[in-house]
Design a protein around this motif. Structure first.
Motif, PDB file in Angstrom:
ATOM      1  N   UNK A  58       3.805  67.440 -78.770  1.00 42.43           N
ATOM      2  CA  UNK A  58       4.928  67.518 -77.835  1.00 42.43           C
ATOM      3  C   UNK A  58       4.693  68.578 -76.771  1.00 42.43           C
ATOM      4  N   UNK A  59       4.001  69.672 -77.106  1.00 44.28           N
ATOM      5  CA  UNK A  59       3.705  70.709 -76.109  1.00 44.28           C
ATOM      6  C   UNK A  59       2.779  70.167 -75.021  1.00 44.28           C
ATOM      7  N   UNK A  60       1.734  69.441 -75.428  1.00 47.42           N
ATOM      8  CA  UNK A  60       0.836  68.844 -74.440  1.00 47.42           C
ATOM      9  C   UNK A  60       1.591  67.856 -73.563  1.00 47.42           C
ATOM     10  N   UNK A  61       2.418  67.035 -74.190  1.00 43.77           N
ATOM     11  CA  UNK A  61       3.208  66.050 -73.437  1.00 43.77           C
ATOM     12  C   UNK A  61       4.135  66.741 -72.446  1.00 43.77           C
ATOM     13  N   UNK A  62       4.789  67.816 -72.888  1.00 39.66           N
ATOM     14  CA  UNK A  62       5.741  68.523 -72.038  1.00 39.66           C
ATOM     15  C   UNK A  62       5.045  69.213 -70.868  1.00 39.66           C
ATOM     16  N   UNK A  63       3.947  69.915 -71.128  1.00 35.07           N
ATOM     17  CA  UNK A  63       3.223  70.627 -70.059  1.00 35.07           C
ATOM     18  C   UNK A  63       2.676  69.648 -69.030  1.00 35.07           C
ATOM     19  N   UNK A  64       2.065  68.569 -69.499  1.00 33.72           N
ATOM     20  CA  UNK A  64       1.481  67.603 -68.564  1.00 33.72           C
ATOM     21  C   UNK A  64       2.577  66.849 -67.811  1.00 33.72           C
ATOM     22  N   UNK A  65       3.718  66.613 -68.446  1.00 32.60           N
ATOM     23  CA  UNK A  65       4.830  65.971 -67.734  1.00 32.60           C
ATOM     24  C   UNK A  65       5.333  66.868 -66.608  1.00 32.60           C
ATOM     25  N   UNK A  66       5.433  68.164 -66.866  1.00 31.46           N
ATOM     26  CA  UNK A  66       5.847  69.097 -65.819  1.00 31.46           C
ATOM     27  C   UNK A  66       4.820  69.140 -64.693  1.00 31.46           C
ATOM     28  N   UNK A  67       3.529  69.061 -65.052  1.00 27.40           N
ATOM     29  CA  UNK A  67       2.479  69.040 -64.034  1.00 27.40           C
ATOM     30  C   UNK A  67       2.579  67.770 -63.188  1.00 27.40           C
ATOM     31  N   UNK A  68       2.758  66.637 -63.829  1.00 30.19           N
ATOM     32  CA  UNK A  68       2.876  65.366 -63.105  1.00 30.19           C
ATOM     33  C   UNK A  68       4.129  65.366 -62.233  1.00 30.19           C
ATOM     34  N   UNK A  69       5.225  65.863 -62.777  1.00 38.38           N
ATOM     35  CA  UNK A  69       6.474  65.947 -61.998  1.00 38.38           C
ATOM     36  C   UNK A  69       6.265  66.801 -60.759  1.00 38.38           C
ATOM     37  N   UNK A  70       5.537  67.883 -60.895  1.00 39.46           N
ATOM     38  CA  UNK A  70       5.230  68.754 -59.748  1.00 39.46           C
ATOM     39  C   UNK A  70       4.436  67.995 -58.690  1.00 39.46           C
ATOM     40  N   UNK A  71       3.404  67.268 -59.116  1.00 36.92           N
ATOM     41  CA  UNK A  71       2.559  66.548 -58.155  1.00 36.92           C
ATOM     42  C   UNK A  71       3.345  65.459 -57.428  1.00 36.92           C
ATOM     43  N   UNK A  72       4.260  64.807 -58.119  1.00 37.39           N
ATOM     44  CA  UNK A  72       5.034  63.731 -57.491  1.00 37.39           C
ATOM     45  C   UNK A  72       6.206  64.253 -56.655  1.00 37.39           C
ATOM     46  N   UNK A 112       5.996  66.533 -54.204  1.00 35.89           N
ATOM     47  CA  UNK A 112       5.596  67.106 -52.917  1.00 35.89           C
ATOM     48  C   UNK A 112       6.455  66.540 -51.786  1.00 35.89           C
ATOM     49  N   UNK A 113       6.981  67.456 -50.987  1.00 38.40           N
ATOM     50  CA  UNK A 113       7.808  67.160 -49.806  1.00 38.40           C
ATOM     51  C   UNK A 113       9.171  66.567 -50.159  1.00 38.40           C
ATOM     52  N   UNK A 155       3.575  69.980 -48.249  1.00 34.08           N
ATOM     53  CA  UNK A 155       2.275  69.953 -47.577  1.00 34.08           C
ATOM     54  C   UNK A 155       2.337  70.629 -46.217  1.00 34.08           C
ATOM     55  N   UNK A 156       3.544  70.825 -45.685  1.00 32.71           N
ATOM     56  CA  UNK A 156       3.714  71.512 -44.402  1.00 32.71           C
ATOM     57  C   UNK A 156       4.308  72.880 -44.690  1.00 32.71           C
ATOM     58  N   UNK A 185       5.741  61.136 -45.065  1.00 30.02           N
ATOM     59  CA  UNK A 185       5.529  62.511 -45.522  1.00 30.02           C
ATOM     60  C   UNK A 185       5.582  62.604 -47.041  1.00 30.02           C
ATOM     61  N   UNK A 186       6.298  61.684 -47.687  1.00 22.23           N
ATOM     62  CA  UNK A 186       6.337  61.661 -49.151  1.00 22.23           C
ATOM     63  C   UNK A 186       5.047  61.112 -49.745  1.00 22.23           C
ATOM     64  N   UNK A 187       4.224  60.478 -48.929  1.00 24.84           N
ATOM     65  CA  UNK A 187       2.990  59.858 -49.422  1.00 24.84           C
ATOM     66  C   UNK A 187       1.754  60.706 -49.165  1.00 24.84           C
TER      67      UNK A 187
END
Length: 818
Positions: A31-45, A47-48, A192-193, A271-273
């Motif tokens: 669950x820790x790996x799932x949670x950390x990577x989900x937060x990382x993915x949420x961050x990447x998606x 942007x802007x 990104x800006x 800009x979202x892309x």
């Protein structure tokens, strides 16, 4: 019911603490790996996403389909298109140009080098960045206005309450006083800006060729529309827009020729892309591969599944130990439904304990992950707690459903009449082996891919660049388009202690040169080849040490070696200038060997070029990009965008930076300054893969750990069940070594099957990922051999203790234990 569930968990923890520890730790890690990577993915998606209506803010991208080159997309577009957009497309609400440059900002005795965006007054009508202070409608209306970011204002004044304050700015030798009219708020999410400052485009900047030529690359153009329908209408008519405005005579340098649509096009990107889209755009080195981000989320889900498989495997393996408890409770009147709910409840409570462990691990791991990936990840409890609650509930159900079905199905008469505990038979054994195979197959495939990612990142870092990178420092500051000052800088740098040689060039590592043109061999019937041009002056050969394959390098004693600058190049028709080709240009122009190109003549418009030398390709670009055919000129004329490079010896990098600063300040005392190594300038090309490799390595290690936890728990229970069998074998003459071999073979057989099953998908994924690089490694069988060997060794060590204990047991003790 809840009290019964808690009481049973406490009882099980006392009787079998190893089982509970393995179960909770495995679930917590998953669950820790799932949670950390989900937060990382949420961050990447995200942007802007903090920019209001970012989906309807569109960037105009240029597409170049030039002969001899692969199609290229560039976010830098010719600004000559800007005034026609509003005229041709009534759907556009507002437009702005966006060109970045290094500005030197001064306030009193404080000085800051700021990444400054030169924009139109309509900027905030297009991109509504939030302001901490000031009015967006009037912030850029006065020509001397400047908008500072909160960080820049803090660096210059120590506060953000600076509206109306006067600062001195310096850009390319133009020093002016500007008034602070607004302060940009710190972004609430990734963007990104993120300029350090915003200022109206100066009048002297608009006089440059990139504002008047279709073939130039000036900067970004952003537009705002109402909705996706308007975007579709504009996109459908961009080809007509290019034909209408970029057409011209074949010899017209300001146009794209007779049929511009054949080699030039425009497109729109939201800009979202851009955060994902820019991976395929020239210069988009900070972009992220969407498929890799999706893979991260998949890894998080699979890590959670590994933990679930681990829990199911352990629960089914020990189900027989609770058979008499079930039989007695059913005899006393408990229904199957009551028992089913109890066992599922126990699984959910165990999972909740693992969830608490996962939350603690996530708190510890998140800052480390943020530093590792170069992001600003933080624990958002508004998202994390509801997400974790859902994960705990679903995981608990997944862990408990099948074991609960097995346990609640036991018949009291059969269990109480039997002398041995039920084992589930062959079907249960197959299930347990199947779960082990799935766990290790994923872990092995992931580990192989991780090894490939790390090898590619190391390859990019140590790639042969075609020149000697060690001992070279390159300026990052702009300098005036003044031949006298440029020559003065070369002399000042040349006489700096420790400097071996120095030169100026338009093209340096991690710099996208804008000088591109068409050439064709004289007498050839083939079409034009679009090439990249570089103009150098000074001792370039000694500074970079390019590897000459044939011919000679430039020599100031040869008059035709000294060609005019970029602007004067086409103003000398009928002239012949000497040039040097790279290997890619050699092959694209149709020459078989380097020697055959020396002395050959090329035509570019009305100008003739004579090849005097051929060099190995010098890789100033990312490994993802294809090497461009390149022609190098030597010119003592003033260069438009030169950078200084020096080769030094006998002093450390830090000492040389200090000495070079003194030389730089003699000629350009107010221009932004900075000297960087080749490695520092090119680190953006491989740092993403390097960080990704580190992250994957950690996740891969955790995946193997979870699989081994399950294998260890399974081995301990199987060893308990096979104690009687071992006693009989040893009584019949089997040695401890034979028993040990037999047990290890049985335990490791699922791991070996998993390794075989993981090979093909791992190879396919690795090949698919590597296909995005023009300079790449080859997937080797050694990658598979290393991972498989390490996995088998770890698995063997995991079960070795249980196996040794079982193999060394005395027959009498083993038979008595049953």
């Amino acid at each position: 019911m809840l009290i019964t569930i808690l009481r049973n968990i406490v009882r099980q923890a006392r009787r079998q603490p190893l089982y509970l520890a393995l179960n909770v730790i495995g679930l917590g890690l998953g669950m820790a790996v799932c949670l950390v990577l989900t937060l990382q993915v949420r961050y990447e998606y995200s942007f802007n996403a903090s920019i209001p209506d970012a989906a309807n803010v569109l960037r105009l991208d240029a597409h170049h389909m030039n002969p001899g080159n692969a199609p290229q997309e560039n976010a830098d577009v010719p600004f000559i298109a800007f005034p026609f957009l509003h005229t041709d497309f009534p759907q556009i609400l507002a437009t702005t140009r966006y060109e970045t440059a290094d500005y030197q900002l001064r306030a009193g005795d404080r000085r800051v080098t700021a990444d400054t965006a030169m924009v139109d007054p309509s900027f905030f009508d297009v991109i509504t960045l939030k302001l901490e202070r000031g009015n967006a409608r009037t912030a850029l209306t006065r020509p001397d206005a400047i908008v500072l970011s909160a960080n820049t204002a803090q660096a210059l004044f120590g506060t953000t309450d600076v509206l109306g304050r006067i600062i001195t700015t310096d850009h390319e030798g133009h020093r002016v006083s500007q008034t602070v009219t607004a302060i940009l708020a710190r972004p609430s999410g990734p963007v990104t800006i993120r300029p350090d400052a915003l200022t109206p485009i100066p009048a002297y900047e608009m006089e440059k060729p990139q504002f008047t030529r279709w073939g130039s690359s000036a900067g970004d153009i952003f537009i705002r529309v109402h909705n996706a329908v308007d975007r579709g209408v504009i996109s459908q008519n961009l080809t007509r827009f290019v034909i209408d405005h970029a057409s011209g005579d074949a010899n017209d340098d300001n146009s794209e020729g007779v049929h511009p649509e054949r080699h030039f096009g425009l497109s729109l990107v939201s800009l979202r892309e851009t955060h994902f889209h820019d991976l395929q755009v020239i210069g988009g080195d900070e972009a992220t591969d969407r498929s890799v981000v999706n893979i991260l989320e998949l890894i998080g889900v699979l890590a959670l599944l590994l933990a679930v498989f681990n829990a199911v495997n352990l629960a089914t393996a020990r189900a027989g130990l609770r058979a008499r408890e079930v039989a007695i409770r059913k005899t006393l009147g408990a229904t199957r439904m009551v028992l089913f709910v109890q066992f599922v409840g126990e699984a959910i409570v165990n999972t909740a304990v693992g969830g608490a462990l996962a939350l603690a691990l996530c708190e510890v791991a998140l800052p480390f992950t943020a530093a590792l990936t170069g992001t600003t990840l933080h624990m958002d409890y508004g998202f994390t707690l509801p997400f974790l609650f859902g994960v705990v509930l679903l995981t608990g159900l997944a862990c408990g459903l099948y074991p609960a079905l097995i346990l609640s199905s036991y018949q009291p008469a059969h269990v109480l009449a039997a002398t041995r505990m039920p084992s589930g038979g062959r079907s249960a054994a197959r299930l347990r082996n199947g779960l082990v195979i799935i766990q290790f197959a994923f872990a092995v495939a992931f580990a192989i891919c991780t090894l490939v990612v790390n090898r590619q990142a190391n390859f990019m870092q140590t790639l042969d660049l075609g020149f000697v990178r060690e001992g070279v420092l390159i300026s990052s500051g702009d300098m005036a388009n003044d031949a006298g000052k440029q020559r003065a800088l070369i002399e000042a740098l040349r006489h700096t202690p420790g400097v071996v040689s120095t030169c100026l060039s338009e093209l340096t590592p991690n710099i996208d040169n804008r000088h591109r043109f068409d050439v064709t061999p004289v007498g050839s019937h083939s079409g034009d080849i679009h090439v990249l041009g570089d103009t150098i002056v000074g001792d370039y050969a000694t500074t970079y040490r390019p590897r000459l394959l044939a011919g000679r390098w430039f020599d100031s004693s040869h008059g035709e070696d000294d060609s005019p600058g970029d602007d004067a190049f086409y103003k000398a028709p009928g002239k012949t200038w000497n040039v040097v080709l790279n290997r890619t240009a050699l092959s694209r122009l149709g020459f078989v060997r380097p020697e055959s190109a020396v002395g050959a003549l090329l035509k570019s418009g009305s100008v003739t070029l004579r090849v005097i030398g051929v060099t190995k390709d010098m890789l100033f670009i990312s490994a993802r990009e294809d090497v461009s055919p390149q022609i190098t000129f030597y010119s003592t004329a003033p260069q438009s965008y030169p950078h200084a490079s020096v080769r030094f010896s006998g002093a450390s990098e830090n000492i040389m930076r200090t000495r070079l600063k003194l030389a730089w300040d003699q000629v350009f005392p107010d221009a932004p300054y900075g000297f960087e190594t080749v490695q520092e300038r090119m680190s953006t090309f491989y740092i993403t893969e390097q960080r990704r490799g580190w992250l994957f390595s950690i996740a891969s290690g955790i995946a193997v750990t979870i699989a081994c936890l399950g294998l260890y728990g399974l081995a301990s229970f199987i060893a308990l069940r096979r104690t009687h069998e071992v006693g009989i074998r040893k009584a019949l003459g089997a040695t401890s070594q034979k028993v040990l071999t037999l047990m290890l073979r049985d335990f490791l057989r699922p791991v070996l099957v998993a390794c075989v099953l993981a090979a093909v998908p791992a190879w396919l994924v690795a090949q698919s990922w590597l296909s995005g690089f023009h300079q790449r490694i080859a997937v080797s069988w050694l990658d598979f051999a290393i991972v498989v060997s390490v996995t088998i060794a770890i698995a063997a060590l995991t079960v070795l203790g249980q196996t040794l204990r079982l193999a060394r047991a005395e027959p009498a003790c083993a038979l008595r234990a049953e």
